[in-house]
Design a protein around this motif. Sequence first.
Motif: not given
Length: 120
Positions: A14-15, A77-78, A85-87, A101-102
Motif C-alpha cells: 500500500n506504500d 487493506p492489501a 498483492a492486490l491493492t 503488486a509484486r
Amino acid sequence: MTNETHKKVATEPNDLGRFFIERANAGDVDGLVALYEPDAVLAFPPGNLATGHDQIRAVYERFVAAAPVLTPGRQHPALVSGDLALTSATLTNGDVTVEVARRQPDGTWLWAADQPSVGP
C-alpha cells in the motif's frame, strides 16, 4: 522541475498508492514510472493499455502536464499471497483503483498491473 520523491521505495504494497499521490502532485514523472515493474501494464486513460516503462512514461507525461491535484481516497487493506498483492482504493469521485503488486528480490514492491479507474 527536478523531483526527489522517487527515491522512496515501497516496503509494503500500500506504500505504492501513497507514493502515487505524492509523486503525481509533485509532477514527478520519473517517480511515477518507478512505481512499476519494467514490463508492467497500465490501463490508462480508460480504454487504452500502456505496457512497459516507455509507454507508461508517455502516459504520465501527458497526465502530469494537465497539473492535476489528487486527493487521497480510501486505501483498502492489501490482499497479499506470497510475493503478489492486490491493492485497491476508492477515490473521492467513487471510482475504484485495482492494482497487482509484486514483491521484488530486494523485498520492495512494484506494480505489475494497474487499473486506475474501474468506475463506481
